[in-house]
Design a protein around this motif. Structure first.
Motif, PDB file in Angstrom:
ATOM      1  N   GLY A 356       0.790  -1.225   0.000  1.00  0.00           N
ATOM      2  CA  GLY A 356       0.000   0.000   0.000  1.00  0.00           C
ATOM      3  C   GLY A 356       0.818   1.268   0.000  1.00  0.00           C
ATOM      4  N   LEU A 357       1.996   1.256  -0.644  1.00  0.00           N
ATOM      5  CA  LEU A 357       2.854   2.440  -0.691  1.00  0.00           C
ATOM      6  C   LEU A 357       2.314   3.431  -1.724  1.00  0.00           C
ATOM      7  CD1 LEU A 357       6.394   0.809  -0.452  1.00  0.00           C
ATOM      8  CD2 LEU A 357       4.900   1.611   1.384  1.00  0.00           C
ATOM      9  N   PRO A 358       2.459   4.739  -1.484  1.00  0.00           N
ATOM     10  CA  PRO A 358       1.845   5.745  -2.357  1.00  0.00           C
ATOM     11  C   PRO A 358       2.624   5.959  -3.645  1.00  0.00           C
ATOM     12  CG  PRO A 358       3.097   6.824  -0.635  1.00  0.00           C
ATOM     13  CD  PRO A 358       3.160   5.353  -0.331  1.00  0.00           C
ATOM     14  N   GLU A 359       1.886   6.232  -4.727  1.00  0.00           N
ATOM     15  CA  GLU A 359       2.555   6.633  -5.971  1.00  0.00           C
ATOM     16  C   GLU A 359       2.886   8.115  -5.905  1.00  0.00           C
ATOM     17  OE1 GLU A 359       1.379   8.794  -8.678  1.00  0.00           O
ATOM     18  OE2 GLU A 359      -0.249   9.420  -7.372  1.00  0.00           O
ATOM     19  N   TYR A 360       3.906   8.494  -6.669  1.00  0.00           N
ATOM     20  CA  TYR A 360       4.202   9.909  -6.910  1.00  0.00           C
ATOM     21  C   TYR A 360       4.461  10.057  -8.402  1.00  0.00           C
ATOM     22  CZ  TYR A 360       6.472  14.311  -7.543  1.00  0.00           C
ATOM     23  OH  TYR A 360       6.775  15.567  -8.017  1.00  0.00           O
ATOM     24  N   GLY A 361       3.726  10.947  -9.048  1.00  0.00           N
ATOM     25  CA  GLY A 361       3.943  11.204 -10.470  1.00  0.00           C
ATOM     26  C   GLY A 361       3.828   9.963 -11.332  1.00  0.00           C
ATOM     27  N   GLY A 362       2.992   9.007 -10.916  1.00  0.00           N
ATOM     28  CA  GLY A 362       2.799   7.795 -11.702  1.00  0.00           C
ATOM     29  C   GLY A 362       3.780   6.693 -11.393  1.00  0.00           C
ATOM     30  N   GLU A 363       4.643   6.894 -10.389  1.00  0.00           N
ATOM     31  CA  GLU A 363       5.621   5.876 -10.011  1.00  0.00           C
ATOM     32  C   GLU A 363       5.401   5.432  -8.574  1.00  0.00           C
ATOM     33  OE1 GLU A 363       9.556   7.341 -10.564  1.00  0.00           O
ATOM     34  OE2 GLU A 363       9.400   7.458 -12.754  1.00  0.00           O
ATOM     35  N   LEU A 364       5.667   4.156  -8.320  1.00  0.00           N
ATOM     36  CA  LEU A 364       5.615   3.608  -6.969  1.00  0.00           C
ATOM     37  C   LEU A 364       7.022   3.540  -6.390  1.00  0.00           C
ATOM     38  CD1 LEU A 364       3.093   0.712  -7.638  1.00  0.00           C
ATOM     39  CD2 LEU A 364       2.653   2.759  -6.248  1.00  0.00           C
ATOM     40  N   PRO A 365       7.164   3.526  -5.061  1.00  0.00           N
ATOM     41  CA  PRO A 365       8.489   3.419  -4.437  1.00  0.00           C
ATOM     42  C   PRO A 365       9.185   2.117  -4.831  1.00  0.00           C
ATOM     43  CG  PRO A 365       6.884   4.190  -2.845  1.00  0.00           C
ATOM     44  CD  PRO A 365       6.108   3.770  -4.060  1.00  0.00           C
ATOM     45  N   VAL A 681       8.063   6.935   5.475  1.00  0.00           N
ATOM     46  CA  VAL A 681       6.658   6.546   5.334  1.00  0.00           C
ATOM     47  C   VAL A 681       5.874   7.570   4.527  1.00  0.00           C
ATOM     48  CG1 VAL A 681       4.522   6.109   6.615  1.00  0.00           C
ATOM     49  CG2 VAL A 681       6.698   5.169   7.429  1.00  0.00           C
ATOM     50  N   LEU A 682       6.232   8.830   4.663  1.00  0.00           N
ATOM     51  CA  LEU A 682       5.485   9.890   3.991  1.00  0.00           C
ATOM     52  C   LEU A 682       5.556   9.749   2.475  1.00  0.00           C
ATOM     53  CD1 LEU A 682       3.801  12.277   4.924  1.00  0.00           C
ATOM     54  CD2 LEU A 682       5.827  13.712   4.730  1.00  0.00           C
ATOM     55  N   SER A 683       6.765   9.579   1.939  1.00  0.00           N
ATOM     56  CA  SER A 683       6.946   9.547   0.490  1.00  0.00           C
ATOM     57  C   SER A 683       7.150   8.144  -0.067  1.00  0.00           C
ATOM     58  CB  SER A 683       8.164  10.394   0.095  1.00  0.00           C
ATOM     59  OG  SER A 683       9.362   9.809   0.594  1.00  0.00           O
ATOM     60  N   GLY A 684       7.644   7.231   0.749  1.00  0.00           N
ATOM     61  CA  GLY A 684       8.022   5.916   0.267  1.00  0.00           C
ATOM     62  C   GLY A 684       9.470   5.833  -0.162  1.00  0.00           C
ATOM     63  N   ASN A 685      10.243   6.906   0.001  1.00  0.00           N
ATOM     64  CA  ASN A 685      11.654   6.878  -0.378  1.00  0.00           C
ATOM     65  C   ASN A 685      12.411   5.869   0.481  1.00  0.00           C
ATOM     66  OD1 ASN A 685      13.468   8.837  -2.182  1.00  0.00           O
ATOM     67  ND2 ASN A 685      14.713   8.118  -0.463  1.00  0.00           N
TER      68      ASN A 685
END
Length: 698
Positions: A356-365, A681-685
């Motif tokens: 359940g990690l968040p996407e950013y700009g169409g990409e997952l962590p 956790v915030l970004s998935g980095n």
């Protein structure tokens, strides 16, 4: 007999984009030197540029499409390769759905404009949500912060290094990286100029780095605790009345003040290990400077509170009046303006299937990539496309990823090496070498410390039968569209796209410069358009055209930070390390860059050696939750006690790798120790710094 020809272009191997003068005789490279007429780099180059000839002549570099048959590799034609990809990927998609195909794009993608302009011409047709890249290894917190505060993930303020009088660097080592998310050639002279004009340079790092060695002050800090120092600085600035008003349109300043008030310098000192009085004095000195900038890079992004750190860096610049100020942090006005022509980005519109990690700009962590392959069920990844990437060595828990790659139904790699990752591919498609194609730095001009632009012509002719990377993606796109019986929109060559971008940009058809590709070709040494200047208010992309100083998402993460227990005093933790002769995992096969004393040892403070009964130079075993490696130990008083350092990108002893030079100095992979479960956790980095380890004699 051919005549000697002189060429001018920028080096594309790191973010500094230094200008080069290259002399050739036919297809032979005679010399590579810094270009003294380049107004940006001023003749400076680093050792990587000279190794461009090693890349060109490397006998291990692939020149033709290669298909794996068992443990052997066989050359095939481009037509056969494109047809094979279309058939295999389309078949997997038909049986298992679009998300059964994943994509990973590596760091070199942004150093090659053909990949930037055309990779999605093919990859977009896959219609998968399982897209990953190196962004979530090292820089995602930067983009998420800019998206939330300024409305666009690429609207990143850059240190005005040429005019600042106080530069505070956290987790960055520009003398080794040549700048990072700060395009800054000749960085050593520029940093020394800060001091020469009466300014100060302060470096915060768990290691006394090359940059720290030339600074006025170096502060050791516990790895992973930079947010504590930044909160202590910011709360001190509010508490002691050190803030300055700004003419920028800002929402949320009072909310920011209230959010950081509980995090005093005294309480944060217990976390970060920097004495409270030093935190307070640093806040006073920064605020008093006539032009100051806070800059946080890799070390503060790759930790559990990486996004919190990048937000606090921006907030410190903002509340001291140094955001959008000469000598502070400024935004560029590039000739090809990606901010004006692209959407700002989006966040958490969907999540990864397993964790359940968040996407950013169409990409997952990328930390989720292996588990998406290994976890059975609907949506399981069964095929992978890698582009200019080596995630086995560059992403967390490389051994787990190896197991995942070994179980795929099909894997395609666009790369010119059989490396630690591509050895699992069924097919490798190699593009032309760097000097065989033209280039435009659309990304790094956007992050430069001056507004600069140049078009780089190819130095050497394209070999017969070879394809540029953009031509590979066009070929893949056509074959895939034909297999699906879908209509493919026409495309332009990268040069034509850049011409359109220049004409539509701020110095194009409506400007006295009248920049176009034809016009830019009149400047073989590049064109300096001028120093950065205040412009942020006009470039904001937030819904209300105002800076969001205290995004709710970030304020909520302060609760997670406050609840985290204090670090154990006797814990040994691992951090990374950069070197000017290295760049991630792919520059260890060039003799010019790896010659001399090995640079892949584990650095440890002598006090820790004595405590653990170890000696300088011995082989040691390093363990973490995910695995163990063996490596040579080196005593170093550069290291903060309790911290050990290992550079990433090594580990070339894996079977099947065809890198002759690298295999002679294989080193060990730091990412066989990093933990895919540890994330911001915030970004998935990924968390690559502050990894708990134990060290014992091997």
């Amino acid at each position: 007999m051919s005549e000697t020809t002189r060429h001018h272009r920028a080096c594309h191997l790191c973010e500094a984009i230094c200008g080069l003068t290259i002399e050739t005789l036919g297809t032979q490279i005679l010399s590579i030197k810094g270009d003294p007429e380049d107004s940006f780099s001023r003749g400076h180059i680093c050792p990587k540029a000279v190794a461009l000839q090693d890349i060109q002549n490397d006998p291990n570099r692939l020149r033709h499409p290669m298909r794996r048959v068992g443990n052997e590799w066989q050359a095939i034609t481009w037509e056969e390769a494109f047809a094979l990809v279309a058939e295999r990927l389309a078949g997997i998609r038909e049986r298992h759905g679009s998300n059964a195909v994943a994509v990973y794009q590596g760091n070199p993608s942004v150093h090659n404009y053909g990949l930037m302009t055309h990779s999605n011409y093919f990859l977009g047709q896959l219609k998968t949500r399982n897209r990953f890249s190196a962004t979530s290894v090292d820089q995602l917190p930067h983009h998420l912060t800019s998206l939330m505060m300024y409305g666009h993930g690429l609207l990143i303020p850059i240190p005005d290094i040429d005019h600042t009088r106080f530069m505070l660097i956290l987790g960055g080592n520009p003398l080794a990286s040549n700048g990072s998310i700060m395009t800054v050639p000749d960085v050593e002279k520029r940093l020394k100029s800060v001091r020469a004009r009466g300014g100060r340079l302060v470096v915060v790092d768990p290691r006394r780095t090359e940059t720290a060695a030339i600074a006025d002050q170096h502060l050791f800090i516990r790895p992973g605790e930079d947010a504590a120092l930044l909160l202590g600085l910011l709360s001190t600035m509010f508490e002691e009345g050190l803030t300055r008003p700004s003419a920028l349109p800002i929402d949320g300043l009072e909310a920011l003040r209230e959010a950081v008030a509980p995090f005093s310098a005294e309480s944060m000192s217990l976390r970060c290990g920097v004495p409270a009085e030093q935190i307070r004095q640093l806040a006073r000195d920064f605020a008093a400077a006539d032009g100051a900038v806070c800059y946080g890079r890799m070390g503060v992004s790759t930790q559990a509170f990486g996004t919190l750190c990048q937000w606090l860096v921006q907030a410190i610049n903002l509340v001291t009046g140094n955001l959008d100020r000469v000598g502070g942090a400024l935004c560029t006005e590039p000739a090809v303006d990606l901010i004006a022509t692209t959407s700002g980005g989006h966040f958490n519109r969907w999540q990864s299937r397993v964790s359940g990690l968040p996407e950013y700009g169409g990409e997952l962590p990328v930390s989720a990539l292996a588990e998406e392959m290994l976890t059975e069920g609907e949506g399981q990844v069964r095929a992978l496309v890698t582009v200019a990437g080596n995630p086995v060595l560059s992403t967390p828990n490389g051994r787990q990823l190896e197991r995942a790659l070994d179980g795929l139904e099909f894997m395609l790699s666009v790369d010119f090496y059989i490396n630690e990752t591509t050895r699992y591919a069924d097919l490798i498609l190699p593009p032309t070498a760097p000097l065989e194609h033209d280039h435009y730095d659309s990304t790094f001009n956007l992050l430069a410390v001056r507004n600069v632009t140049r078009f780089n012509e190819a130095v050497l002719p394209k070999p017969a039968g070879a394809l540029h990377d953009w031509e590979i993606f066009v070929g893949l796109a056509k074959a895939y569209a034909a297999r699906l019986n879908t209509e493919l929109k026409p495309t332009l060559a990268p040069q034509q796209m850049i011409d359109l971008g220049l004409r539509a940009g701020p110095y194009g058809d409506g400007h006295p410069l009248g920049l176009s590709l034809e016009r830019l070709r009149e400047y073989p040494h590049g064109l300096d358009i001028g120093a950065l200047k205040p412009n942020l208010a006009a470039r904001l992309k937030t819904a209300n055209q105002r800076i969001q100083a205290a995004p709710p998402l970030f304020r909520e993460d302060l609760q997670r930070f406050a609840a985290r227990p204090l670090p154990a005093a006797d814990r040994l933790v691992l951090i990374g390390r950069r070197h000017v002769r290295s760049n991630n995992s792919w520059m260890h096969n060039y003799h010019r860059l790896v010659k001399g004393k090995p640079r892949h040892q584990l650095l440890m403070n002598p006090l820790d050696l004595d405590r653990l009964g170890l000696v300088d130079g011995q082989r040691v075993r390093v363990r973490s939750r995910v695995g163990a490696i063996e490596v040579e130990l080196a005593a170093s008083d550069e290291m903060m006690p309790g911290v050990v350092s290992l550079p990433h990108g090594w580990g070339h002893a894996r079977p099947g790798v065809q890198l002759d030079v690298a295999s002679q100095q294989p080193g060990a992979s730091a990412n066989d120790l990093t933990d895919e479960r540890e994330l911001d956790v915030l970004s998935g980095n990924a968390v690559l710094n502050g990894v708990p380890v134990s060290v014992e004699a091997a």
